[in-house]
Write a protein that holds these residues in place. Structure first.
Motif, PDB file in Angstrom:
ATOM      1  N   ILE A 129      50.462  67.371  20.722  1.00  0.00           N
ATOM      2  CA  ILE A 129      49.400  68.195  21.301  1.00  0.00           C
ATOM      3  C   ILE A 129      48.091  68.076  20.518  1.00  0.00           C
ATOM      4  CG2 ILE A 129      49.958  70.285  19.995  1.00  0.00           C
ATOM      5  CD1 ILE A 129      49.349  71.861  22.570  1.00  0.00           C
ATOM      6  N   VAL A 130      48.164  67.706  19.237  1.00  0.00           N
ATOM      7  CA  VAL A 130      46.945  67.583  18.430  1.00  0.00           C
ATOM      8  C   VAL A 130      46.035  66.500  19.000  1.00  0.00           C
ATOM      9  CG1 VAL A 130      46.043  67.063  16.137  1.00  0.00           C
ATOM     10  CG2 VAL A 130      48.108  68.441  16.376  1.00  0.00           C
ATOM     11  N   ALA A 131      46.614  65.417  19.527  1.00  0.00           N
ATOM     12  CA  ALA A 131      45.806  64.350  20.125  1.00  0.00           C
ATOM     13  C   ALA A 131      45.005  64.882  21.308  1.00  0.00           C
ATOM     14  CB  ALA A 131      46.700  63.196  20.561  1.00  0.00           C
ATOM     15  N   SER A 163      37.280  70.495  12.801  1.00  0.00           N
ATOM     16  CA  SER A 163      37.785  71.850  12.567  1.00  0.00           C
ATOM     17  C   SER A 163      39.195  72.009  13.125  1.00  0.00           C
ATOM     18  CB  SER A 163      36.837  72.864  13.208  1.00  0.00           C
ATOM     19  OG  SER A 163      37.359  74.180  13.097  1.00  0.00           O
ATOM     20  N   ASN A 164      39.430  71.480  14.319  1.00  0.00           N
ATOM     21  CA  ASN A 164      40.751  71.570  14.924  1.00  0.00           C
ATOM     22  C   ASN A 164      41.771  70.718  14.181  1.00  0.00           C
ATOM     23  OD1 ASN A 164      40.173  73.406  17.001  1.00  0.00           O
ATOM     24  ND2 ASN A 164      39.379  71.785  18.330  1.00  0.00           N
ATOM     25  N   THR A 165      41.323  69.593  13.611  1.00  0.00           N
ATOM     26  CA  THR A 165      42.216  68.756  12.812  1.00  0.00           C
ATOM     27  C   THR A 165      42.757  69.532  11.626  1.00  0.00           C
ATOM     28  OG1 THR A 165      41.092  66.700  13.420  1.00  0.00           O
ATOM     29  CG2 THR A 165      42.350  66.689  11.372  1.00  0.00           C
ATOM     30  N   VAL A 166      41.859  70.196  10.915  1.00  0.00           N
ATOM     31  CA  VAL A 166      42.259  70.967   9.743  1.00  0.00           C
ATOM     32  C   VAL A 166      43.211  72.100  10.134  1.00  0.00           C
ATOM     33  CG1 VAL A 166      41.405  72.512   7.936  1.00  0.00           C
ATOM     34  CG2 VAL A 166      40.179  70.393   8.454  1.00  0.00           C
ATOM     35  N   LYS A 167      42.949  72.723  11.267  1.00  0.00           N
ATOM     36  CA  LYS A 167      43.743  73.893  11.674  1.00  0.00           C
ATOM     37  C   LYS A 167      45.145  73.534  12.137  1.00  0.00           C
ATOM     38  CE  LYS A 167      43.501  78.033  14.565  1.00  0.00           C
ATOM     39  NZ  LYS A 167      42.677  78.795  15.526  1.00  0.00           N
ATOM     40  N   PHE A 168      45.277  72.406  12.864  1.00  0.00           N
ATOM     41  CA  PHE A 168      46.555  72.124  13.522  1.00  0.00           C
ATOM     42  C   PHE A 168      47.293  70.903  12.968  1.00  0.00           C
ATOM     43  CE2 PHE A 168      44.054  74.333  16.878  1.00  0.00           C
ATOM     44  CZ  PHE A 168      44.863  75.456  17.005  1.00  0.00           C
ATOM     45  N   GLN A 169      46.802  70.314  11.891  1.00  0.00           N
ATOM     46  CA  GLN A 169      47.405  69.082  11.397  1.00  0.00           C
ATOM     47  C   GLN A 169      48.875  69.237  11.034  1.00  0.00           C
ATOM     48  OE1 GLN A 169      45.775  68.040   7.355  1.00  0.00           O
ATOM     49  NE2 GLN A 169      44.658  69.937   7.665  1.00  0.00           N
ATOM     50  N   GLN A 170      49.295  70.429  10.599  1.00  0.00           N
ATOM     51  CA  GLN A 170      50.674  70.597  10.176  1.00  0.00           C
ATOM     52  C   GLN A 170      51.655  70.487  11.333  1.00  0.00           C
ATOM     53  OE1 GLN A 170      49.863  74.803   8.908  1.00  0.00           O
ATOM     54  NE2 GLN A 170      51.961  75.136   9.601  1.00  0.00           N
ATOM     55  N   LEU A 171      51.160  70.544  12.577  1.00  0.00           N
ATOM     56  CA  LEU A 171      52.043  70.312  13.706  1.00  0.00           C
ATOM     57  C   LEU A 171      52.506  68.854  13.747  1.00  0.00           C
ATOM     58  CD1 LEU A 171      50.274  72.321  16.563  1.00  0.00           C
ATOM     59  CD2 LEU A 171      52.315  72.967  15.262  1.00  0.00           C
ATOM     60  N   LEU A 213      44.798  74.975  23.131  1.00  0.00           N
ATOM     61  CA  LEU A 213      44.709  75.758  21.907  1.00  0.00           C
ATOM     62  C   LEU A 213      45.724  76.897  21.905  1.00  0.00           C
ATOM     63  CD1 LEU A 213      40.834  75.945  21.366  1.00  0.00           C
ATOM     64  CD2 LEU A 213      42.493  74.563  20.098  1.00  0.00           C
ATOM     65  N   GLY A 214      45.914  77.519  23.063  1.00  0.00           N
ATOM     66  CA  GLY A 214      46.912  78.579  23.160  1.00  0.00           C
ATOM     67  C   GLY A 214      48.306  78.054  22.876  1.00  0.00           C
ATOM     68  N   ARG A 215      48.611  76.874  23.417  1.00  0.00           N
ATOM     69  CA  ARG A 215      49.919  76.261  23.178  1.00  0.00           C
ATOM     70  C   ARG A 215      50.083  75.885  21.716  1.00  0.00           C
ATOM     71  NH1 ARG A 215      55.169  75.923  23.632  1.00  0.00           N
ATOM     72  NH2 ARG A 215      55.996  73.793  23.634  1.00  0.00           N
ATOM     73  N   ALA A 216      49.038  75.344  21.118  1.00  0.00           N
ATOM     74  CA  ALA A 216      49.108  74.947  19.711  1.00  0.00           C
ATOM     75  C   ALA A 216      49.308  76.154  18.797  1.00  0.00           C
ATOM     76  CB  ALA A 216      47.842  74.189  19.317  1.00  0.00           C
ATOM     77  N   GLU A 217      48.632  77.247  19.094  1.00  0.00           N
ATOM     78  CA  GLU A 217      48.804  78.473  18.304  1.00  0.00           C
ATOM     79  C   GLU A 217      50.251  78.945  18.382  1.00  0.00           C
ATOM     80  OE1 GLU A 217      46.819  79.901  16.301  1.00  0.00           O
ATOM     81  OE2 GLU A 217      44.734  79.500  16.870  1.00  0.00           O
ATOM     82  N   ALA A 218      50.832  78.889  19.576  1.00  0.00           N
ATOM     83  CA  ALA A 218      52.222  79.300  19.746  1.00  0.00           C
ATOM     84  C   ALA A 218      53.160  78.395  18.952  1.00  0.00           C
ATOM     85  CB  ALA A 218      52.590  79.274  21.229  1.00  0.00           C
ATOM     86  N   LEU A 219      52.874  77.094  18.967  1.00  0.00           N
ATOM     87  CA  LEU A 219      53.702  76.156  18.214  1.00  0.00           C
ATOM     88  C   LEU A 219      53.598  76.410  16.714  1.00  0.00           C
ATOM     89  CD1 LEU A 219      53.055  72.810  20.148  1.00  0.00           C
ATOM     90  CD2 LEU A 219      55.208  74.075  20.023  1.00  0.00           C
TER      91      LEU A 219
END
Length: 358
Positions: A82-84, A98-106, A218-224
């Motif tokens: 989903i990060v892509a 900014s989104n890379t830093v926030k969601f990279q751990q996924l 973004l909603g899906r990524a937050e849930a993940l």
């Protein structure tokens, strides 16, 4: 809890497929265990050491110094899950970083990207490698940067590129080859990986981005992230219980009782995390084995006994199956890797830069 040392299944499978396309056979990679990943949840998290060991094996059987770049540039978008999609539909480069830093751990906890502001109002994205007894091979870092920048290049206007990419590879004579891949200035031999972006690039709108779709993503990524956090917390608790009880005493029943869970509930929750007690026990055991092998003063017989193996031969078989090398050979490799890391740090010892974190 400490940061989990894991990488997503989609990323690892993408890397394995590309290594095979580069002419390295699955047998050479020792990655027969990867077949077990087929059909599992794409967000399943795997042990970081497995991924790093894979790169060491790949480099051992190839003479191609650009292997990491070739693999990274060829990774499919699905590897970043989903990060892509989030990066594709970010409104600008600044938003994408900014989104890379926030969601990279996924995608991976092999390291962490951080953004730092520059004096000319540009931004540099710096990669901080997660410490581990098995260091990250430079080719692995090359592949990560190549995959990430390859994705950004598909989103940015074609005439915009970073002003500079810096990587800790030591062969500076290959800089021109790297520049052909990244299409910008490249510095090899740096202390850490980083990429610099000029201020004028940061807020240019990405016209094809869909803000409505981005909100859904973004909603899906937050849930993940929340789900991953809960799963990692349970795995951390189980791992801590195993270490506390000792490998000769810990079993599913005793660990479940220590967590105020029934055996059945613990098994079900671990299955929801894409794991099992047996798999987790072996993973923790092998992590402890790696730490013990890094201590050259610890006899292998004592290490095997500490980890609950009745015979040294059983310990040797387990280590060889997990890491692809016998304990003595792996101990020598760890000593060599740590020594090389120390030399790199000594070579690149420098005063800290004046940076403002954003």
């Amino acid at each position: 809890m400490t940061q989990p040392l894991t990488v997503s299944a989609t990323w690892l499978l993408g890397v394995i497929d590309e290594l095979i396309r580069q002419g390295i056979s699955p047998e050479q990679l020792g990655a027969s265990w990867a077949r077990e990943l087929k059909g599992l949840a794409p967000t399943r998290q795997l042990q970081l050491v497995q991924v790093r060991r894979l790169w060491y094996r790949a480099i051992e059987v190839t003479e191609d110094p650009l292997l990491g770049l070739k693999v990274g540039m060829s990774l499919p978008l699905q590897s970043m899950n989903i990060v892509a999609l989030i990066l594709v539909h970010s409104s600008s480069l600044r938003h994408a970083l900014s989104n890379t830093v926030k969601f990279q751990q996924l995608v991976s906890n092999s390291g962490r990207f951080i953004t730092e502001s520059l004096s000319d109002h540009g931004i540099q994205l710096v990669y901080q490698v997660t410490p581990s007894h098995l260091a990250m091979h430079p080719a692995q870092l090359d592949s990560l940067f190549a995959a990430f920048l390859g994705l950004l290049y598909r989103c940015m206007p074609p005439d915009r590129k970073p002003s500079c990419v810096e990587l800790p590879g030591t062969d500076s004579s290959l800089a021109e080859n790297y520049e052909a891949y990244f299409n910008c200035r490249v510095i090899l031999g740096g202390k850490q990986g980083r990429v610099l972006f000029d201020a004028e690039m940061l807020d240019v709108p990405w016209e094809a981005a869909d803000p409505a779709l981005l909100r859904v993503l973004l909603g899906r990524a937050e849930a993940l992230l929340k789900t991953q956090g809960r799963s990692e917390t349970l795995v951390d608790y189980v791992a801590a219980a195993i270490v506390a009880q000792g490998f000769t005493s810990a079993n599913c029943d005793t660990v479940a009782r220590s967590l105020d869970l029934s055996r059945r509930t613990l098994q079900r929750r671990l299955a929801e995390c894409g794991s099992s007690f047996r798999q987790l026990l072996e993973a923790v055991r092998m992590q402890e084995a790696l730490e013990g092998l890094a201590d050259h003063t610890l006899p292998l017989v004592m290490l095997a006994e500490r980890l609950g193996y009745a015979e040294p031969s059983a310990f040797s078989h387990a280590v060889r199956s997990h890491f692809g090398k016998a304990p003595r050979a792996l101990r020598l490799e760890l000593a060599r890797t740590l020594n090389e890391s120390d030399k790199i740090l000594e070579r690149h010892e420098m005063a800290p830069l004046n940076r403002t974190f954003i």
